[in-house]
Design a protein around this motif. Structure first.
Motif, PDB file in Angstrom:
ATOM      1  N   ALA A 374       0.836  -1.210   0.000  1.00  0.00           N
ATOM      2  CA  ALA A 374       0.000   0.000   0.000  1.00  0.00           C
ATOM      3  C   ALA A 374       0.867   1.254   0.000  1.00  0.00           C
ATOM      4  O   ALA A 374       0.613   2.203  -0.741  1.00  0.00           O
ATOM      5  N   ARG A 375       1.887   1.246   0.836  1.00  0.00           N
ATOM      6  CA  ARG A 375       2.729   2.437   0.945  1.00  0.00           C
ATOM      7  C   ARG A 375       3.570   2.643  -0.306  1.00  0.00           C
ATOM      8  O   ARG A 375       3.833   3.780  -0.707  1.00  0.00           O
ATOM      9  N   ALA A 376       4.000   1.563  -0.927  1.00  0.00           N
ATOM     10  CA  ALA A 376       4.861   1.687  -2.108  1.00  0.00           C
ATOM     11  C   ALA A 376       4.070   1.927  -3.382  1.00  0.00           C
ATOM     12  O   ALA A 376       4.512   2.660  -4.264  1.00  0.00           O
ATOM     13  N   GLU A 377       2.874   1.329  -3.477  1.00  0.00           N
ATOM     14  CA  GLU A 377       2.138   1.338  -4.742  1.00  0.00           C
ATOM     15  C   GLU A 377       0.828   2.124  -4.699  1.00  0.00           C
ATOM     16  O   GLU A 377       0.186   2.314  -5.733  1.00  0.00           O
ATOM     17  N   GLY A 378       0.398   2.545  -3.495  1.00  0.00           N
ATOM     18  CA  GLY A 378      -0.802   3.381  -3.417  1.00  0.00           C
ATOM     19  C   GLY A 378      -2.126   2.640  -3.504  1.00  0.00           C
ATOM     20  O   GLY A 378      -3.170   3.256  -3.623  1.00  0.00           O
ATOM     21  N   ILE A 379      -2.112   1.328  -3.462  1.00  0.00           N
ATOM     22  CA  ILE A 379      -3.355   0.555  -3.461  1.00  0.00           C
ATOM     23  C   ILE A 379      -3.368  -0.318  -2.208  1.00  0.00           C
ATOM     24  O   ILE A 379      -2.434  -1.094  -1.989  1.00  0.00           O
ATOM     25  N   ILE A 380      -4.406  -0.170  -1.395  1.00  0.00           N
ATOM     26  CA  ILE A 380      -4.550  -1.025  -0.209  1.00  0.00           C
ATOM     27  C   ILE A 380      -5.175  -2.335  -0.663  1.00  0.00           C
ATOM     28  O   ILE A 380      -6.307  -2.360  -1.128  1.00  0.00           O
ATOM     29  N   HIS A 415      -9.246  -4.736  -3.958  1.00  0.00           N
ATOM     30  CA  HIS A 415      -8.789  -3.730  -3.003  1.00  0.00           C
ATOM     31  C   HIS A 415      -9.371  -3.997  -1.621  1.00  0.00           C
ATOM     32  O   HIS A 415     -10.304  -4.801  -1.479  1.00  0.00           O
ATOM     33  N   PHE A 417     -10.708  -1.584   0.536  1.00  0.00           N
ATOM     34  CA  PHE A 417     -11.487  -0.471   1.076  1.00  0.00           C
ATOM     35  C   PHE A 417     -12.548  -0.931   2.077  1.00  0.00           C
ATOM     36  O   PHE A 417     -12.880  -0.201   3.003  1.00  0.00           O
TER      37      PHE A 417
END
Lengths: 454, 454
Positions: A374-380, A415, A417
């Motif tokens: 998530a932190r590296a690629e922006g998708i949780i 994801h 969310f």
């Protein structure tokens, strides 16, 4: 930065699903009737599935055309993007090239609508008015709700009561897509009433929910039942994922050394793997395929290859598969989509034949991988998807150790969310790894001996 | 079905933001210092913003280049798709052609990262170590958390306590992206401690949270503050949306007669509108632009154009804008992102000059539109976004009445995966429309008379 995402135009969307049965060196063993131990035929399945899907289930054709009306609905979110994980590569300082297919842009947020839409379509075509299904955490129920809405079908979802009470967001999504959602066990079926009579406070199980959904379908000529994984036709519908990836990697000028996906029933893994596995079988490619299961439910690595029921209650035909026994109780983990006692017939046969590999991972390693991603690629990522990511990280670190620029592809099937409580529990230290004893792993195997054919 | 989605390649992503100030017939009035009533200069703002952003705030340059490092992060989700709403058109049986830009594929699920990323970048470049901000429901806080993570900045988010307690998913998302989230009022600031001394059970407000975030920034030389809407540079960063749409509609062979977006502070509306508005101003196009506000906070349609504070506590410069007064309390609705007492200076000036229109809608009509859209198009919209959709439906029905094939474009600024409680409340009949009396609408206007310059 070079290109991050590779899109395909709608005109490049695959026009056919790929049926791996045509290319398997050893064909899957037939499902058996639990009473007669004889192979089940189309007629045995017709009370719960429409004939078009039954024919797909037993088909040996290599490619099956995707109907225009299904393609039109697919276009709402397909083709999906494939991304190069530059951020993760940098974080890991690995020479490996990591690609991921992202299925989270679909209406339900995962790969499940790929099969929900054709299933709803063929039922609509057969004059069916309503579909029933079960759902655990709700991902599959959401996908089927959306698909039924598109074709004007009613949709009844039996949702395991504990999820119904504790994870209401998915229920509201199903309502928004027009479905009726019932906490299972319910008073709407004999199966549900029997359970409630014994235990009015039952929190339910996937097995009970399946029984309720099937009972509703069998009892009404206008209603049929729909399943979100395990079956051959379900896995085949998902092959659109891997076929798109073949083209996207061609545009990227690359080809995978390793393909990775989590395995619950097998539809996510099959979806991305089978089109590449065909290249191994037919064109001599040497890609490794790794199915990642949770250590809390390790059927591929600790189970046996036997005939077993697909559900807990024993309503389904007997399926030849890796299983821990239909009464095995997986440890409680947050990746609800991976808590299934068996693996699909196709994935089981391929594992038995050494064409794919399997690995079991603990959930703390998986959540750690999910947060890194998530932190590296922006998708949780969804908790299920983190299992694939954890294996990717292992392989990327191995590539670094060996100093080789391996190409790794994985399917980011959804994801997270709607799964943020899982991450909160992880951050708050409430999650644990789980180690079964040998006794626990084998406790439910004895009773399936009686199910084997002579 | 003809093409549903129009993608752009990363190589076609706009290389510059568009600054509408360059083309406005009447330039915006300057912000004033509340004490001196003189225009504020860059030095007044430097304790809380880095100089690059201050210069963008006052720039009259038409196009400002997007730095490479920002473009690299944008590529995680940009360019975003533009879709033709065939499903909605069919449902409404309208001759109108409806297009929507979809910003929900971003890391936080809305358009907010478009400005969070450059804001974090310019702060990093200025040597800042940490950003603070406030967040209501959490969408903006999530975007800034992601952006800070990308550039190695710390991120402190002050989240209104009632949301912190009632809507925890967004808090967990911020944690996953590495941010620290504090319920506001907190004990970490004098402003927070003062409120808690008076009322230990305070549920907080956006105004209090802003005060806390600003206090933390002013009190630490390595820390600055970040805002998610209202300011000129924030609106400018969002113009990448409309610029992409210009190209996508060109590929579709179409041009909008009407552009629609919800307006809270104005960044979503500006993002999709300004590049098309430029074509009206410079090239004689005749597109209508409709900003949709909630009837629960109708500053554009019922407010006055005056100097007012941007926040409740009166810490900001005085801004010339449509406002209901900085102490106006919007009615409680589920679209938290639209509950703001004023409109951005740029949108206010454009409305005053008749270059854009405004309309106020009630939330029941909006949720009804959101459910229709979800069922027709497969995307559950955020409650904020449903305001745009409701206006689109009005315009499409008008087009049907008139028998004209109008082309309508709107910005679907985010998905509703984390807002499902709102839909549940809607289905359960718990939501109401809200009608202010004239007295209520004007009650907070008298006190801003003293803020006007001589």
């Amino acid at each position: 930065m070079p290109q991050k995402k590779i899109f395909l135009n709608e005109s490049e969307m695959p026009s056919h699903w790929y049926n791996i049965v045509a290319d398997m060196p050893n064909k899957p063993l037939p499902p058996l009737h639990p009473g007669t131990k004889q192979p089940v035929g189309p007629d045995d399945l017709s009370p719960i599935f429409p004939m078009d899907l039954i024919l797909q289930e037993v088909s040996t054709e290599r490619f099956i055309e995707i109907p225009d009306q299904v393609q039109d609905i697919y276009k709402i979110w397909r083709p999906t993007p494939m991304m190069r994980a530059y951020g993760l590569e940098k974080l890991l300082d690995t020479p490996a090239k990591i690609y991921y297919k992202y299925e989270g842009t679909s209406p339900s947020g995962s790969h499940k609508p790929n099969t929900a839409v054709p299933q709803a379509y063929y039922n609509m075509k057969a004059g069916v008015k309503r579909l029933t299904t079960e759902t655990g955490a709700g991902q599959w129920g959401t996908a089927l709700s959306f698909a039924c809405q598109q074709f004007g079908l009613g949709c009844e979802v039996y949702m395991v009561r504990i999820s119904y009470d504790q994870k209401p967001y998915r229920k509201f999504m199903m309502n928004t897509f027009g479905a009726e959602v019932f906490a299972s066990p319910s008073n709407r079926t004999q199966a549900g009433r029997d359970i409630l009579a014994l235990d009015p406070t039952s929190t339910g199980s996937l097995g009970i929910a399946i029984s309720e959904a099937i009972e509703r379908a069998v009892g009404d000529e206008h209603t049929k039942y729909s399943l979100g994984s395990v079956l051959n036709h379900v896995l085949m519908h998902q092959t659109i994922i891997g076929q798109e990836c073949l083209k996207q990697l061609e545009y990227a000028g690359d080809y995978p050394d390793i393909v990775i996906a989590p395995l619950g029933g097998g539809s996510n893994f099959a979806g991305i793997s089978f089109p590449f596995l065909r290249q191994n079988i037919v064109n001599g490619k040497k890609t490794r395929f790794i199915a990642v299961e949770p250590a809390s439910c390790p059927k591929l690595t600790k189970g046996v290859f036997k005939y077993d029921f697909g559900d807990t209650a024993g309503y389904t035909p007997l399926l030849p598969m890796y299983t821990l026994g239909h009464n095995f109780r997986p440890a409680s983990i947050h990746a609800g989509g991976l808590r299934y006692h068996g693996a699909s017939v196709l994935c089981s046969q391929l594992l038995r034949d050494g064409l794919i590999e399997a690995n079991a991972l603990q959930q703390l390693e998986c959540f750690d991988a999910g947060v890194k991603f998530a932190r590296a690629e922006g998708i949780i990522p969804a908790p299920e998807a983190t299992h694939g990511i954890a294996q990717v990280i292992r392989e990327a670190e191995q590539a670094k150790k060996e100093g080789v620029a391996k190409t790794i592809l994985f399917n980011l099937c959804g994801h997270g969310f709607v799964d943020m409580q899982a991450y909160a529990d992880y951050f708050e230290g409430k999650l644990n790894d789980h180690f079964f004893t040998n006794e626990e792993l084998t406790a439910n195997l004895a009773e399936i001996e009686a199910l084997q054919p002579a």
